[in-house]
Structures are given as C-alpha cells and as structure tokens.
Scaffold this active site. Structure first.
Site, mmCIF file in Angstrom:
data_model
loop_
_atom_site.group_PDB
_atom_site.id
_atom_site.type_symbol
_atom_site.label_atom_id
_atom_site.label_comp_id
_atom_site.label_asym_id
_atom_site.label_seq_id
_atom_site.Cartn_x
_atom_site.Cartn_y
_atom_site.Cartn_z
ATOM 1 N N LEU A 1 0.327 -1.373 0.651
ATOM 2 C CA LEU A 1 0.429 -0.057 0.124
ATOM 3 C C LEU A 1 1.132 0.945 0.115
ATOM 4 C CD1 LEU A 1 -2.337 -0.777 2.499
ATOM 5 C CD2 LEU A 1 -3.262 -1.143 0.319
ATOM 6 N N ASP A 2 0.603 2.283 -0.962
ATOM 7 C CA ASP A 2 1.039 3.306 -0.308
ATOM 8 C C ASP A 2 1.079 4.219 0.749
ATOM 9 O OD1 ASP A 2 1.590 3.662 -3.267
ATOM 10 O OD2 ASP A 2 -0.481 5.500 -3.677
ATOM 11 N N ARG A 3 2.769 4.899 0.686
ATOM 12 C CA ARG A 3 2.683 5.137 2.644
ATOM 13 C C ARG A 3 1.607 5.727 3.432
ATOM 14 N NH1 ARG A 3 8.071 8.987 3.837
ATOM 15 N NH2 ARG A 3 7.426 9.448 6.297
#
Length: 318
Positions: free
Chosen positions: A145-147
């Site tokens: 998942l993106d940060r």
C-alpha cells in the site's frame, strides 16, 4: 550505515528446499541478500555470476526443489540501525491487527507509515513488525500500500503461504480489494468502470509517476458513489486489476482526483481540503477477500475507517 563487511573468500552454494520452491530467482535473491541493491542483483544475474545447476538463469526463472544456486562473493552492507523504540512500534502496530493465524496476518496499516524501509526511511511497517514479533522466523509482504494509504495489508508468515498468495494476487479474480476514497468535486455518476491502460514512469528524481497511456498495461477500476457532499464525493473503489497508483490515476482521469493527493490532485482543491481539516490522502483499503492458502476457506477482512478520516466526513456533513 556501517561500513560494508568484507567479501567472503569464495562463492556460496544454496540448495532450494520445498518451502522455497516456486518463487522467482530474483525474488529469492532479494530476500536472501539483504543489503545488496536490487540493481546489483540483476547485474550478477545478467552477467552469469549467479548460476543455477551450473548454468545461467533469467531473473524470471522459477526455482524447483533441489536446484543448486551458486552465489558469487558479495559485499553485503550491514543494515542501518533502526532509530525507533520498540514501544513506539508497539503503540502504532499492536492495536492494528485485524486477523492472524499460523500462515498469515492482516494489519490495518496506519497512514504515514511506509510498508518497508528505504527512500531515506530507516524503517517501515515490515521492519517494525519484526521488532514486535522477534520470535517470528518469516514475515514478508504479500502486496503493498502507498505510504499515505491506510487499511488492509496482508503479510505471510510462511514461505509456502507467500507463494500461494502471490499466485492468487496475479489472478485478479481470486482476490477482491475494496477501497474508500473521497473524490474532489461533486460526481454525478452513481457507478462506472474506468477502463484505461496505465504506464509507469520514473522521473530523474527517482519519483514514480503513472499516467493513462495507450501503450500502458490494462487497468480497470469500478467506482460506486456512496455519499455526495457539497465539494466532494465519497466512493467505493473496487480494483479489477492491480496497478501502481491505479485508483489515484483513474480518479484523476475522470476529473475527480482523490482529496489531498499531492501527486495527482488539484492544488487548489487540496488547499481547500486542508483548510477544512484533512491532513492526508483520503484513501483507505477497506476490505480484502481471498481464500486461505492453507484451509481454502473464504476470508473477508474489513478495516474500520481511520478516526481522522471518519471525523473529517463528520465535518463535511455539518
């Protein structure tokens, strides 16, 4: 980072066991050679310094039980010290557990925490989880998942489970991922499928950017309107394919980027959302459904919306 350790005097030989069989050789080496840059691993594969059963190997080759891999002498950098207390890691992750058994676990990933160290970060979620579970022999990300995205993140606790789950994730029909996103502006549609190929580019700065392009990889996202606000629309986004930044770029492509998306959003709209109290990207991995790699039973894991996002929706309603 400490100085690199001295190179070993000779090459090492590793025999693949049944638990490691089935994975690509490049992924095997990434895990085995912690501290060696990926670019260098690909270089020694291309040059033939890495041998499988005495012969050269392509990075995509899948390993079989009994294969013998020759790894040349390498300088392996010692990992940087993790400058974070176990107490801080425990506070952020301990209450985020959504599901766990002997094969896997699912966390409600906090926003603002990268899934792994790198890009100037000394640690990420997976490193923090290893601090929290020092007795665990194996903990590896199944997907990413993106940060700034919160929500369901799947982690394998066994090599055999990771192999099966990776196969599932390559077939979009076997894994169902639903997200909640707040789109900029009033979206008139109730439901639609965005079918737009995506192409990934890496800028000179190293930043990854994705755009809609005819020569990109096929990508489909189904959007369903949940609630309309004066300046925004809450939607459920269902991934029909799994491309980098897919929901973010597809929402941008229909003229309604995700609220507070600094990479693909509208600067003016983002400023307005910040003034209203939204501090980060409004994208949340709300649920994850798949068959258990061991028992084959259907698992449906849900992650409650983070308190900061829920509170922001309350402010929009008032």
């Amino acid at each position: 980072m400490k100085a690199s350790s001295e190179a070993p005097a000779k090459a090492s030989l590793i025999q693949i066991d049944a638990d490691s069989a089935g994975q690509r050789i490049d992924n095997f080496l990434f895990t085995r050679l912690k501290g060696v840059p990926k670019s260098h691993i690909y270089r020694i594969l291309r040059s033939g310094e890495v041998r499988v059963n005495g012969g050269r190997s392509q990075p995509k080759r899948r390993l079989d039980a009994g294969d013998v891999i020759r790894i040349p002498p390498l300088r392996v950098a010692e990992p940087a010290a993790i400058r974070v207390s176990p107490e801080l890691v425990r506070a952020r992750l301990e209450n985020s557990l959504l599901y766990e058994d002997d094969d896997l676990l699912v966390l409600n990933k906090p926003a603002g925490m990268a899934v792994h160290g790198g890009s100037g970060l000394s640690f990420g979620l997976i490193e923090g989880l290893r601090i929290l579970r020092p007795e665990a022999r194996f903990l590896e990300l199944v997907h990413r998942l993106d940060r700034d995205t919160s929500g369901c993140l799947l982690i394998a606790k066994k090599r055999s489970a990771l192999r099966i789950l990776h196969e599932m994730f390559r077939d979009e029909r076997q894994v169902h991922k639903h997200y909640l996103a707040l789109l900029s502006g009033a979206w008139a549609r109730k439901q639609m499928v965005v079918d737009a190929p995506l192409k990934k580019n890496v800028l000179q700065s190293g930043e990854r950017m994705v755009r809609v392009a005819p020569d990109g990889k096929p990508a489909q996202t189904e959007f369903r309107r949940l609630r309309a606000y004066a300046e925004a629309t809450l939607v459920e986004a269902k991934l029909l394919t799994g491309r980098t930044h897919q929901i973010r770029v597809h929402s941008q492509s229909i003229g309604h980027p995700i609220a507070c998306d600094e990479r693909y959003g509208h600067a003016g709209a983002n400023q307005r959302f910040r003034e209203l109290g939204l501090k980060r990207l409004f994208l949340h991995a709300a649920s994850l459904s798949f068959r258990h790699p061991g028992s084959n039973r259907e698992l449906n894991i849900e992650a409650p919306l983070a308190p900061d996002l829920a509170a922001f929706l309350e402010r929009l309603s008032s």
